[in-house]
Design an enzyme around this catalytic site. Structure first.
Site, mmCIF file in Angstrom:
data_model
loop_
_atom_site.group_PDB
_atom_site.id
_atom_site.type_symbol
_atom_site.label_atom_id
_atom_site.label_comp_id
_atom_site.label_asym_id
_atom_site.label_seq_id
_atom_site.Cartn_x
_atom_site.Cartn_y
_atom_site.Cartn_z
ATOM 1 C CB SER A 271 -9.176 -1.048 1.326
ATOM 2 O OG SER A 271 -8.124 -0.167 1.646
ATOM 3 C CG ASP A 272 -5.958 -4.407 -3.346
ATOM 4 O OD1 ASP A 272 -4.596 -3.799 -3.012
ATOM 5 O OD2 ASP A 272 -5.987 -5.367 -4.167
ATOM 6 C CD1 TRP A 273 -1.107 0.176 -0.739
ATOM 7 C CD2 TRP A 273 -2.163 -1.488 -0.124
ATOM 8 N NE1 TRP A 273 -0.295 -0.047 0.466
ATOM 9 C CE2 TRP A 273 -1.086 -1.199 0.719
ATOM 10 C CE3 TRP A 273 -2.976 -2.425 0.283
ATOM 11 C CZ2 TRP A 273 -0.958 -1.876 1.941
ATOM 12 C CZ3 TRP A 273 -2.769 -3.322 1.383
ATOM 13 C CH2 TRP A 273 -1.676 -2.892 2.193
#
Length: 837
Positions: A271-273
């Site tokens: 995932s992106d953060w």
């Protein structure tokens, strides 16, 4: 207007009718099979994962939380096997948040070289620097945003709004990074095309939904990700936004069906953060790793970690899905040789001090945290070479360039000068003070030094014995007038900046508010041109700006786009201005005369929540739109001048016979499991006396495991039985026959001038249909030619190159419309053409 009107109406009608307002579910998540050159890594990963306990498996899938480790992202460790966990670190142009690293040219610059050698060399040099710092995963390169809207804040991190150019750059960069023994993480998958409302804000609860049709998704935005998968990318980062009203990191259609099935991606999805919004649902939808691991910044809560452990223990998530997550992660690890290439992480993202807290949020474990390892090697030479090779010469009249020991030179504009506070004085480059060499946000790196144009040009003038004057204040016209009076040439520098949305600069919340120059640059250029007959304009911009007035001014004799060249910016532009480097660069985007010319724009405010960001233009962005709408740009896509001239001749087309296209058929094997799971909840609890670091994410559970929960998960989402193969899939990037060679095209390119140079020959194809773009880029090459020398440009046209996506058969098809090939120097300078019969 034919192409534009038909495609736009069709796409818009589909969206309005609700056809693309929802993303279809697709389950189960495909399990890794070890194909496409992954067999050896898969075998090693199976052996490793078979040794792991449930807690150890969960530890490898879950980040430890923000600032829980030395890297910007860290998974848990496996002390029993002396495995330190996975370190993920920005950025796509260098190692972020450290020292003794290089600051490379941005993606948009290396794309402007149109050189596969430089694409790969830059990737390899960046990979070596990440390797030297002890990093497992480099968070780059970037194909999302592709660059739908020129105002998009992070377009510069990627390469070009053309999917083919971006795809080639992605593939070469990935190969370079992974040849260095570091996992490349292609991002942001997918449709992350603007910063405004990419996440929830104070005004909207949900991130925007990018709504588009299946054909556009395949022919435009997925294209470079297919190239990334084919190149063997070890990781792909899913994006913050929604796609057809399903979040990117739990969108079962884009992750399970398109990425892992149709493109046959064998690596892991991270995932992106804080782009993860659910626990079980995201796991079943194809997410393999969550970053930063906590639910939001410093929350200490997690969707996975202990919750993932509990979900496996109570049977909600089957063992095969967890095992597949971990096997994918470790297969990427072994594929690039991390087992032999890794060194201990020797930097700390949260401080440049030698000593500090290992866990800064908890103020725990004060120790040495930085070893200040110098990883720069001789990369400055490559950075300077790319800087020169990526500088596009847009205008050159009156034989102004190259300069040859002018008697006097005046250099004007703050963009030529150093930031008074130093090149790293603004965190993540979040300001526009001094010369612009990279945008802002997480896609940056600290400069080890920055050679400003003023520094390099002053040194050149001293070497030549030229009189030199300079002014850094864009608004001090009196000083400017004094400086340029009597100068043989006046060089005016101006810029336009953008970046990631968590930083606002001069009211620009990531995305640009307009396409004008910053700091009064347009007025400065106009003023200098009004009082001086020989003005050279140098533009450091993140993308296109409106230059028509500058272009048409007779006293502006030369214009150069220098982009975001990195630490050697001053030396690189001096090389070009003085002819030590003959410009080869071609523009990787179109320069419109007005903002409205582009036909697309950032949507800054939305009337609804969730925000709906519709893509009615379909595949018609950048030059495709300009061609279809009959709009004359200031400078077209692929345009760039040289200090010499070239001619094109002798087009040859040879038809090949690879045989018919065969859709992939058959069934997969059943989902495998590796090792055994201890389902005793007592064995998953915190060990007695264990000290838990505050806000650190652990896999341990506290208390009883929830049971008897409603089992209303999507149909088939936990089914590990054999599944049907996708007709358009079966190999990395799609059906292997998409890369069958259908035609071989060649042409002769001759240097007709008096200077050695590099010409970028470009091949475009007309697919012929009434809803197709007029032409689309398909191939290019850089030919180094001496005066009078001829070279051969050759390109193999693949089945993919001449296919369209058919939404009915869900496969690539070659239409019956007549197809033509064009070869030349830009998208609107194509002297050679022929029919693909």
């Amino acid at each position: 207007m034919l192409w534009s009107s038909i495609a736009t109406v069709a796409a818009l009608t589909a969206i309005v009718n609700g056809q693309y307002e929802s993303s279809p579910p697709y389950y189960p998540a495909p399990w890794m099979r070890g194909g496409n050159g992954w067999a050896d890594a898969y075998e090693k990963a199976q052996a490793f994962v078979s040794k792991l306990t449930l807690l150890e498996k969960v530890n490898l899938t879950t980040g430890v939380g923000w600032e829980g480790g030395p890297c910007v992202g860290n998974t848990g460790t496996i002390p029993r096997l002396n495995f330190p966990g996975i370190c993920l670190q920005d950025s796509p142009l260098g190692v972020r948040d450290t020292d003794f690293n290089s600051a490379f040219p941005a993606g948009v610059n290396v794309a402007a070289t149109w050189s596969t050698r430089l694409f790969k060399s830059r990737g390899n040099a960046m990979g070596m620097e990440h390797r030297g710092k002890g990093i497992d995963v480099q968070l780059g390169p970037v194909a999302g945003p592709l660059g739908r809207a020129p105002e998009g804040g992070r377009n510069w991190e990627g390469f070009s709004p053309d999917p083919v150019l971006t795809g080639v750059a992605m593939a070469e960069t990935i190969q370079g990074i992974q040849d260095a023994g570091v996992i490349a993480c292609a991002k942001h998958y997918i449709m992350n095309e603007q910063e405004a409302n990419r996440q929830s804000t104070d005004t909207v609860e949900f991130a925007y939904s990018a709504n588009l049709d299946d054909k556009t998704l395949h022919e435009l935005y997925m294209w470079p990700f297919a190239d990334a998968v084919r190149a063997g990318a070890g990781a792909i980062m899913c994006s913050y936004n929604q796609i057809n009203n399903s979040y990117g990191c739990q969108n079962s259609y884009t992750l399970n069906y398109l990425l892992k099935n149709e493109l046959d991606f064998q690596g892991f999805v991270t995932s992106d953060w804080w782009a993860q919004h659910t626990g079980v649902a995201s796991a079943l939808a194809g997410l393999d790793m969550t970053m930063a691991g906590d639910q939001n910044l410093n929350s200490g809560d997690t969707f996975w970690g202990s919750n993932l452990t509990a979900a496996v223990l109570n049977g909600t998530i089957p063992q095969w899905r967890l095992d597949d997550m971990v096997v994918r992660i470790m297969s990427a690890y072994y594929k690039v040789g991390r087992d032999t290439a890794s060194v201990p992480t020797n930097f700390n993202s949260w401080s440049l001090e030698t000593n500090g807290y290992r866990f800064p949020e908890a103020n725990e474990s004060f120790q040495q945290i930085n070893w200040h390892v110098n990883v720069q090697d001789d990369h400055a030479k490559l950075i300077r070479e790319i800087g020169g090779a990526s500088t596009v010469l847009l205008k050159n009249t009156k034989k102004t360039l190259p300069l040859s020991k002018p008697k006097s030179v005046a250099v004007i504009g703050y963009d030529a000068h150093d930031n008074p506070g130093g090149p790293n004085s603004c965190s993540d480059r979040g300001c526009d003070n001094g010369t612009l060499a990279m945008g802002w946000g997480s896609g940056t790196a600290n400069f080890p030094y920055l050679i400003a144009p003023n520094t390099a040009l002053k040194a050149q003038a001293a070497h030549d014995g030229s009189k030199y004057t300079n002014v850094s204040n864009n608004y001090d016209f009196a000083a400017v007038a004094k400086a340029v009076t009597g100068a043989e040439v006046a060089i005016v520098f101006a810029n336009a900046d953008s970046g990631e949305g968590f930083i606002t600069v001069d009211g620009n919340e990531g995305d640009r508010k307009n396409l004008t120059l910053w700091g009064g640059g347009d007025a400065l250029i106009a003023y200098v041109a009004s009082i001086h007959p020989n003005v050279v304009v140098v533009l450091h911009t993140v993308g296109p700006v409106i230059v028509e007035a500058i272009k048409q001014h007779p006293n502006v004799t030369a214009i150069l786009w220098a982009g975001l060249p990195g630490q050697e910016t001053g030396n690189a532009i001096t090389d070009v201005l003085y002819g030590n480097v003959n410009p080869q660069a071609k523009s990787v985007f179109t320069w419109g005369k007005t903002r409205e010319d582009f036909g697309t724009d950032v949507t800054y405010e939305f009337p609804s929540d969730p925000p709906q960001l519709n893509f009615p233009e379909g595949v018609f962005i950048d030059y495709r739109h300009f061609d279809a709408a009959g709009i004359e740009p200031s400078y077209e896509f692929g345009f760039g001048l040289s200090y010499t001239t070239y001619s094109y001749s002798n087009l040859k087309i040879t038809k090949q016979n690879p045989g018919p296209y065969e859709p992939t058929t058959g069934m997969t094997s059943a989902a495998p499991t590796f090792g055994t799971i201890d389902y005793n909840p007592a064995h998953a609890e915190f060990p007695p006396g264990f000290h838990a670091v505050p806000q650190y994410v652990y896999p341990y559970i506290s208390g009883p495991v929830p049971t008897g929960l409603p089992q209303n998960w999507p149909a088939g989402s936990r089914d590990g039985s054999p599944q049907p193969k996708v007709p358009a899939g079966g190999s990395g990037g799609g059906n292997r026959q998409l890369w069958d060679v259908m035609y071989t095209v060649s042409a002769t390119v001759t240097n007709t001038g008096s200077v050695k140079g590099t010409e970028i020959a470009q091949l475009y194809i007309s697919l012929g249909g009434p809803t197709d773009p007029k032409i689309v880029l398909r191939g290019f090459d850089d030919l180094i030619l001496s005066p009078g020398e001829s070279g051969t440009f050759s390109y193999d046209i693949t089945r993919r190159d001449i296919s369209n996506w058919d939404t009915v058969s869900q496969n690539w098809v070659i239409s019956n419309y007549p197809k033509k090939v064009y070869v030349g120097a830009s998208s609107r300078n194509l002297p050679l053409s022929g029919v693909l019969a």
